[in-house]
Design a protein around this motif. Structure first.
Motif, PDB file in Angstrom:
ATOM      1  N   ILE A 176       0.860  -1.186   0.000  1.00  0.00           N
ATOM      2  CA  ILE A 176       0.000   0.000   0.000  1.00  0.00           C
ATOM      3  C   ILE A 176       0.893   1.233   0.000  1.00  0.00           C
ATOM      4  N   TYR A 232      -7.737  10.259  -6.546  1.00  0.00           N
ATOM      5  CA  TYR A 232      -7.388   9.297  -5.505  1.00  0.00           C
ATOM      6  C   TYR A 232      -6.011   9.605  -4.923  1.00  0.00           C
ATOM      7  N   GLY A 236      -3.349   0.537  -3.500  1.00  0.00           N
ATOM      8  CA  GLY A 236      -3.105  -0.783  -2.956  1.00  0.00           C
ATOM      9  C   GLY A 236      -2.829  -1.753  -4.092  1.00  0.00           C
ATOM     10  N   VAL A 264     -13.630   5.208  -3.977  1.00  0.00           N
ATOM     11  CA  VAL A 264     -12.805   3.998  -4.016  1.00  0.00           C
ATOM     12  C   VAL A 264     -13.057   3.261  -5.335  1.00  0.00           C
ATOM     13  N   PHE A 266     -11.646  -0.517  -7.406  1.00  0.00           N
ATOM     14  CA  PHE A 266     -10.894  -1.745  -7.183  1.00  0.00           C
ATOM     15  C   PHE A 266     -11.209  -2.738  -8.290  1.00  0.00           C
ATOM     16  N   LYS A 280      -5.954  -4.618  -7.453  1.00  0.00           N
ATOM     17  CA  LYS A 280      -5.541  -3.232  -7.248  1.00  0.00           C
ATOM     18  C   LYS A 280      -6.701  -2.422  -6.679  1.00  0.00           C
ATOM     19  N   VAL A 281      -6.342  -1.494  -5.786  1.00  0.00           N
ATOM     20  CA  VAL A 281      -7.330  -0.641  -5.130  1.00  0.00           C
ATOM     21  C   VAL A 281      -6.847   0.797  -5.168  1.00  0.00           C
ATOM     22  N   GLY A 283      -7.998   4.579  -3.456  1.00  0.00           N
ATOM     23  CA  GLY A 283      -8.886   5.182  -2.473  1.00  0.00           C
ATOM     24  C   GLY A 283      -8.436   6.575  -2.113  1.00  0.00           C
ATOM     25  N   THR A 286      -6.410   5.929   3.510  1.00  0.00           N
ATOM     26  CA  THR A 286      -5.767   4.637   3.729  1.00  0.00           C
ATOM     27  C   THR A 286      -6.733   3.599   4.258  1.00  0.00           C
ATOM     28  N   GLN A 288      -9.849   3.091   3.642  1.00  0.00           N
ATOM     29  CA  GLN A 288     -10.628   2.483   2.567  1.00  0.00           C
ATOM     30  C   GLN A 288      -9.835   1.379   1.864  1.00  0.00           C
ATOM     31  N   VAL A 289      -8.592   1.699   1.541  1.00  0.00           N
ATOM     32  CA  VAL A 289      -7.759   0.754   0.794  1.00  0.00           C
ATOM     33  C   VAL A 289      -7.438  -0.466   1.646  1.00  0.00           C
ATOM     34  N   LYS A 292     -10.428  -2.834   1.734  1.00  0.00           N
ATOM     35  CA  LYS A 292     -10.610  -3.632   0.526  1.00  0.00           C
ATOM     36  C   LYS A 292      -9.539  -4.719   0.424  1.00  0.00           C
TER      37      LYS A 292
END
Length: 316
Positions: A176, A232, A236, A264, A266, A280-281, A283, A286, A288-289, A292
């Protein structure tokens, strides 16, 4: 190709001199030369099965890298060896070279994380470099889920991860990346000079599975544009190396979506050569990511081991 020298951390030194994006940052820090004692951390972790448990059979370390002992704190997987990576300096500075070597024997199961986020301080000379070598034997299972990377303003950081994974083994590797200390100073958000992250995976017979490289240079390329980060802030990146039948079942359980109101996005896709999946994410914060990533982690663990995740720690 990175050629190692007589010391384990020589690979980290060679890494920074071999990538073109760091060619302009080869000057030495005036405080302490790169590669000196205290700036060359090394940690080797070797896991093996003993009865119903996985034990930490090999532990080699050199400051500022440190690990203490395996903990068995996961109530859902009592035999899982959990290790916290520690850096006694608390951050990465210019001229630092770190090398991490993780090896899992046949059937071993381990969870490796970090004590806190990896903070990369601002730099006016040189750079910080990190190499990671991860080797999994048949039927091994590793969750490598460190806390986020936080590059400060003017940070220069390069990382290279080399994976050797047996066909029946499973590796869940999470990374991340935060934009910096965005609430500390306006210029901290995407204020790093350069962040270079690469990963490559192969089978024990040296057959290449995949390679991925991410180079972030905010001073050269705008981050606030479509196709990069747009609105964003946090990225992640989760790599899952696992047998194809497990990958197929996990793929069917994972959603892909862009939720503009929640801030967000993903998605999951397949890695080449039947290596597994990549998730992959994006957001705006942090939490939020990480949430997920944890959802994906739960699906992976349940499908591969049959166990669920324990409740998250209060401080996580």
């Amino acid at each position: 190709m990175i050629v190692t020298g007589s010391s384990p951390w020589a690979a980290a030194e060679a890494l920074g001199t071999s990538v073109p994006e760091l060619a302009a940052f080869q000057d030495e820090p005036p405080q302490m030369k790169s590669g000196t004692v205290g700036k060359t951390g090394y940690l080797r972790l070797g896991f093996e099965t003993r009865g119903s448990r996985t034990i930490l059979a090999i532990l080699e370390r050199r400051v500022p890298y440190l690990a203490q002992r395996a903990l068995y704190c996961d109530q859902e997987m009592p035999g899982l060896a959990s290790i916290f990576l520690i850096t006694t300096t608390g951050c990465l500075l210019q001229g630092d070279r770190l090398a991490l070597d993780i090896q899992l024997g046949r059937g071993a199961q381990a969870h490796v994380t970090s004590q806190s986020a990896t903070k990369i301080h601002g730099m006016d000379t040189n750079y910080a470099a990190q190499t990671q070598a991860i080797t999994l034997a048949e039927d091994a299972y590793l969750e490598f889920i460190p806390d986020p990377i936080i590059p400060h303003r003017h940070a220069r950081f390069v990382s290279n991860t080399q994976i050797c994974v047996a066909p029946s083994a499973t590796l869940l590797l999470s990374e991340i990346l935060r934009p910096g200390r965005k609430h500390h100073h306006p210029d901290e958000c995407f204020g790093a000079t350069i962040v270079s992250l690469s990963v490559a995976a192969a089978r024990p017979d040296s057959r290449i599975l995949f390679r991925e490289k991410l180079v972030i240079e905010p001073e050269r390329f705008a981050m606030r544009q479509t196709g990069v980060m747009n609105t964003y802030d946090v990225l992640g990146n989760v790599i899952l190396c696992t047998p194809p039948d497990k990958a197929d079942r996990i793929f069917e359980q994972v959603d892909s979506d862009i939720r503009l109101t929640d801030g967000v996005a993903f998605g999951v896709c397949r890695l080449p050569n039947g290596a597994g999946l990549i998730y992959k994410v994006l957001g705006r914060d942090t939490a939020q990511v990480k949430a997920k990533v944890r959802e994906f982690w739960r699906i992976v663990r349940k499908e591969v081991t049959g166990a669920d995740l324990p409740p998250p720690f209060l401080w996580r």
